[in-house]
Design a protein around this motif. Structure first.
Motif, PDB file in Angstrom:
ATOM      1  N   ALA A  29      -9.523  -4.785   5.272  1.00 21.89           N
ATOM      2  CA  ALA A  29      -9.861  -4.825   3.910  1.00 21.89           C
ATOM      3  C   ALA A  29     -10.757  -3.394   3.710  1.00 21.89           C
ATOM      4  O   ALA A  29     -10.603  -2.918   2.653  1.00 21.89           O
ATOM      5  CB  ALA A  29     -10.796  -6.130   3.588  1.00 21.89           C
ATOM      6  N   VAL A  30     -11.657  -3.145   4.711  1.00 21.71           N
ATOM      7  CA  VAL A  30     -12.261  -1.984   4.484  1.00 21.71           C
ATOM      8  C   VAL A  30     -11.370  -0.533   4.312  1.00 21.71           C
ATOM      9  O   VAL A  30     -11.544   0.315   3.484  1.00 21.71           O
ATOM     10  CB  VAL A  30     -13.194  -1.582   5.423  1.00 21.71           C
ATOM     11  CG1 VAL A  30     -13.755  -0.060   5.626  1.00 21.71           C
ATOM     12  CG2 VAL A  30     -14.448  -2.725   5.525  1.00 21.71           C
ATOM     13  N   GLU A  31     -10.370  -0.642   5.273  1.00 19.72           N
ATOM     14  CA  GLU A  31      -9.494   0.407   5.374  1.00 19.72           C
ATOM     15  C   GLU A  31      -8.707   0.559   3.772  1.00 19.72           C
ATOM     16  O   GLU A  31      -8.453   1.742   3.519  1.00 19.72           O
ATOM     17  CB  GLU A  31      -8.124   0.255   6.120  1.00 19.72           C
ATOM     18  CG  GLU A  31      -8.954   0.382   7.723  1.00 19.72           C
ATOM     19  CD  GLU A  31      -7.803   0.124   8.742  1.00 19.72           C
ATOM     20  OE1 GLU A  31      -6.557  -0.456   8.640  1.00 19.72           O
ATOM     21  OE2 GLU A  31      -7.984   0.158   9.821  1.00 19.72           O
ATOM     22  N   GLU A  32      -8.127  -0.475   3.279  1.00 21.62           N
ATOM     23  CA  GLU A  32      -7.627  -0.432   2.187  1.00 21.62           C
ATOM     24  C   GLU A  32      -8.570   0.011   0.744  1.00 21.62           C
ATOM     25  O   GLU A  32      -8.140   0.429   0.086  1.00 21.62           O
ATOM     26  CB  GLU A  32      -6.807  -1.884   1.832  1.00 21.62           C
ATOM     27  CG  GLU A  32      -5.830  -1.775   0.821  1.00 21.62           C
ATOM     28  CD  GLU A  32      -4.683  -0.960   1.347  1.00 21.62           C
ATOM     29  OE1 GLU A  32      -3.969  -0.485   0.268  1.00 21.62           O
ATOM     30  OE2 GLU A  32      -4.390  -0.893   2.508  1.00 21.62           O
ATOM     31  N   GLN A  33     -10.027  -0.437   0.914  1.00 18.37           N
ATOM     32  CA  GLN A  33     -10.930  -0.468   0.088  1.00 18.37           C
ATOM     33  C   GLN A  33     -10.911   1.132  -0.226  1.00 18.37           C
ATOM     34  O   GLN A  33     -11.000   1.854  -1.330  1.00 18.37           O
ATOM     35  CB  GLN A  33     -12.106  -0.721   0.276  1.00 18.37           C
ATOM     36  CG  GLN A  33     -11.952  -2.358  -0.242  1.00 18.37           C
ATOM     37  CD  GLN A  33     -13.494  -3.255   0.616  1.00 18.37           C
ATOM     38  OE1 GLN A  33     -14.168  -2.875   1.433  1.00 18.37           O
ATOM     39  NE2 GLN A  33     -13.621  -4.427  -0.020  1.00 18.37           N
ATOM     40  N   SER A  70       0.808  -1.037   0.012  1.00 16.06           N
ATOM     41  CA  SER A  70       0.089  -0.139   0.110  1.00 16.06           C
ATOM     42  C   SER A  70       0.716   1.334   0.037  1.00 16.06           C
ATOM     43  O   SER A  70       0.633   2.295  -0.678  1.00 16.06           O
ATOM     44  CB  SER A  70      -0.797  -0.094   1.157  1.00 16.06           C
ATOM     45  OG  SER A  70      -1.768   1.282   1.363  1.00 16.06           O
ATOM     46  N   LYS A  71       1.947   1.179   0.727  1.00 21.56           N
ATOM     47  CA  LYS A  71       2.822   2.303   0.870  1.00 21.56           C
ATOM     48  C   LYS A  71       3.472   2.652  -0.733  1.00 21.56           C
ATOM     49  O   LYS A  71       3.762   3.884  -0.815  1.00 21.56           O
ATOM     50  CB  LYS A  71       3.717   2.350   2.053  1.00 21.56           C
ATOM     51  CG  LYS A  71       2.969   2.600   3.210  1.00 21.56           C
ATOM     52  CD  LYS A  71       3.777   2.477   4.586  1.00 21.56           C
ATOM     53  CE  LYS A  71       3.003   2.831   5.678  1.00 21.56           C
ATOM     54  NZ  LYS A  71       3.951   3.198   7.062  1.00 21.56           N
ATOM     55  N   LEU A  72       3.867   1.548  -0.981  1.00 17.80           N
ATOM     56  CA  LEU A  72       4.548   1.601  -2.382  1.00 17.80           C
ATOM     57  C   LEU A  72       3.680   2.200  -3.528  1.00 17.80           C
ATOM     58  O   LEU A  72       4.129   3.051  -4.056  1.00 17.80           O
ATOM     59  CB  LEU A  72       5.280   0.333  -2.960  1.00 17.80           C
ATOM     60  CG  LEU A  72       6.458  -0.129  -2.294  1.00 17.80           C
ATOM     61  CD1 LEU A  72       6.858  -1.444  -2.805  1.00 17.80           C
ATOM     62  CD2 LEU A  72       7.756   0.621  -2.826  1.00 17.80           C
ATOM     63  N   ALA A  73       2.586   1.822  -3.262  1.00 16.90           N
ATOM     64  CA  ALA A  73       1.428   2.329  -4.252  1.00 16.90           C
ATOM     65  C   ALA A  73       1.129   3.857  -4.084  1.00 16.90           C
ATOM     66  O   ALA A  73       1.131   4.513  -5.224  1.00 16.90           O
ATOM     67  CB  ALA A  73       0.246   1.623  -4.066  1.00 16.90           C
ATOM     68  N   GLN A  74       1.128   4.091  -2.758  1.00 15.87           N
ATOM     69  CA  GLN A  74       0.954   5.463  -2.484  1.00 15.87           C
ATOM     70  C   GLN A  74       2.090   6.491  -3.073  1.00 15.87           C
ATOM     71  O   GLN A  74       1.885   7.450  -3.592  1.00 15.87           O
ATOM     72  CB  GLN A  74       0.851   5.854  -1.215  1.00 15.87           C
ATOM     73  CG  GLN A  74       0.578   7.155  -0.511  1.00 15.87           C
ATOM     74  CD  GLN A  74      -1.099   7.536  -1.249  1.00 15.87           C
ATOM     75  OE1 GLN A  74      -2.143   6.798  -1.074  1.00 15.87           O
ATOM     76  NE2 GLN A  74      -0.985   8.595  -2.128  1.00 15.87           N
TER      77      GLN A  74
END
Length: 177
Positions: free
Chosen positions: A139-143, A105-109
């Motif tokens: 899962a909700v946080e990531e969505q 997630s951090k790499l994506a950001q």
């Protein structure tokens, strides 16, 4: 003190603790607390002082993640990507599931911040899949995070889909609790 966001008091307590017993765990917490207190220079200094060889595998992932976080705030994206990527390698090698998700997630950001949308999509896709395997809350946080990314990139159809899934997930969490 960290829980109550009294970072200056937490820093003081960690320093006293380090005077009594110097452990990597306390140094990692001190570096993270400096980061939370927006003192990126001291945070980076503590992270750089740590000896990677003395860290457990989980601590190594925290160390790389912390370095990456500091570099992001200092706008040194190439070093941030390297740190996150190194942390991801350790997390994958030792199957540290929560950190694999976080680092994807951090790499994506970071890639998103740099305008590398295709790479960001790949990492966000990975983080969504992994987050669903962890637990409903994660899962909700990531969505929500990926929906924000989609909104910024005018991918409204996928944004709406993810927001609906997030709402369903929140409702499920509320029912279960």
């Amino acid at each position: 003190y960290v829980y109550w966001k009294q970072y200056d008091l937490a820093i003081s307590a960690y320093k006293i603790s380090l005077q009594n017993t110097e452990t990597a765990t306390i140094q990692l917490k001190l570096a993270k607390t400096y980061f939370n207190n927006n003192d990126f220079e001291n945070s980076l200094l503590i992270y750089k002082e740590l000896n990677e060889k003395s860290l457990s595998n989980f601590e190594k992932t925290l160390w790389f993640e912390g370095l990456g976080d500091v570099y992001v705030m200092m706008k040194d994206f190439s070093k941030a990507i390297k740190a996150y990527d190194d942390g991801l390698k350790v997390a994958k090698k030792h199957v540290i599931a929560s950190k694999i998700t976080d680092l994807n997630s951090k790499l994506a950001q970071v890639y998103s911040d740099q305008g590398q949308i295709d790479k960001a999509k790949t990492y966000f896709s990975n983080s969504l899949i992994l987050a669903e395997k962890e637990n409903r809350t994660r899962a909700v946080e990531e969505q929500v995070k990926v929906a924000e990314f989609n909104a910024l990139n005018a991918d409204y159809e996928n944004e709406i889909l993810l927001r609906k899934q997030a709402i369903e997930g929140i409702e499920t969490i509320e029912r279960d609790s």
